[in-house]
Design an enzyme around this catalytic site. Structure first.
Site, PDB file in Angstrom:
ATOM      1  N   ARG A 177      40.280  41.704  41.678  1.00  0.00           N
ATOM      2  CA  ARG A 177      41.722  41.995  41.806  1.00  0.00           C
ATOM      3  C   ARG A 177      42.443  42.042  40.460  1.00  0.00           C
ATOM      4  O   ARG A 177      43.666  41.998  40.413  1.00  0.00           O
ATOM      5  CB  ARG A 177      42.432  40.972  42.702  1.00  0.00           C
ATOM      6  CG  ARG A 177      42.268  41.096  44.227  1.00  0.00           C
ATOM      7  CD  ARG A 177      41.561  42.279  44.697  1.00  0.00           C
ATOM      8  NE  ARG A 177      41.683  42.493  46.139  1.00  0.00           N
ATOM      9  CZ  ARG A 177      40.675  42.910  46.893  1.00  0.00           C
ATOM     10  NH1 ARG A 177      39.484  43.105  46.355  1.00  0.00           N
ATOM     11  NH2 ARG A 177      40.857  43.146  48.172  1.00  0.00           N
ATOM     12  N   LEU A 178      41.713  42.154  39.368  1.00  0.00           N
ATOM     13  CA  LEU A 178      42.352  42.349  38.063  1.00  0.00           C
ATOM     14  C   LEU A 178      42.440  43.846  37.785  1.00  0.00           C
ATOM     15  O   LEU A 178      41.790  44.396  36.890  1.00  0.00           O
ATOM     16  CB  LEU A 178      41.567  41.614  36.960  1.00  0.00           C
ATOM     17  CG  LEU A 178      41.627  40.097  37.023  1.00  0.00           C
ATOM     18  CD1 LEU A 178      40.831  39.479  35.874  1.00  0.00           C
ATOM     19  CD2 LEU A 178      43.069  39.605  36.967  1.00  0.00           C
TER      20      LEU A 178
END
Length: 225
Positions: A204-205
């Site tokens: 999720r970066l």
């Protein structure tokens, strides 16, 4: 009890968006659109690269804004000087047509799930002139041309049979002749004030690069995911 939605997970590994993105969004958008079109042709897992979610603002009787969204097809991307533009066509008497007339601003989301990418475009909206609308309408398949005449878009109808009867009436009306553009149907051009590119990344970066257009042209910045 297990919640299948809460437990659904995908790790995004398809690509990255580097810090040295182009100084204006047009080149990057053109590259991403072409890659989406290529993916559609080569892999078949990206069904319609030109499909986008159009969000408009409806005003309630007391003037309160109410956002509304639907999927449309983008039929042109271009540049007007330093401006980036997106073009779409619709019945101007439809709900979205009325909303764009009342509040000529919109947001457009191009979701390319197979590439784990999306592009958000926000800006002002203006109607295309008759020549541009006529030119595009003439290129549409005849069935789509007749459908534009047959459907009073967004208006209630009693049954599918009634809609098909309206289509038969339009087909009979223009039998043996070219189908002209309905006066209530035409194009819109969104002139972007903000464009954001999103590339999914692991954990999720995600990569997010946003462009804002001001008096001096485009500014670019990376956003935290």
């Amino acid at each position: 009890m297990t919640d299948p939605l809460a437990d659904s997970r995908t790790d995004y590994l398809a690509g990255a968006l580097a810090d040295d993105a182009p100084p204006s969004p047009s080149a990057l958008l053109g590259t991403w659109m072409q890659e989406a079109l290529d993916r559609h042709e080569q892999e078949g897992d990206l069904p319609d690269p030109t499909a986008a979610v159009l969000s408009t603002v409806a005003l309630d009787a007391d003037g309160s804004p109410r956002p509304r969204s639907r999927t449309v097809l983008v039929k042109g991307l271009g540049e007007d000087g330093e401006a980036l533009t997106a073009t779409l066509y619709t019945n101007r008497d439809s709900a979205k047509g009325r909303e764009l007339a009342a509040v000529p601003r919109a947001a457009l989301l191009l979701p390319w799930y197979a590439l784990q990418r999306q592009v958000r475009i926000e800006g002002t909206v203006a109607q295309l002139d008759d020549d541009a609308s006529d030119g595009y309408f003439a290129r549409r398949p005849r069935a789509s041309q007749l459908g534009a005449w047959a459907s009073r878009q967004s208006a209630p109808i009693a049954s599918r049979a009634e809609l098909e009867a309206q289509l038969a009436e339009a087909a009979a009306r223009f039998e043996g002749t070219d189908v002209p553009r309905p006066p209530f149907w035409g194009g819109y051009r969104i002139t972007a004030e903000r464009v954001e590119f999103w590339q999914g990344r692991s954990g999720r970066l995600h990569d997010r690069i946003a462009y804002e257009r001001g008096a001096g042209g485009w500014t670019r910045e990376r956003l935290q995911p």
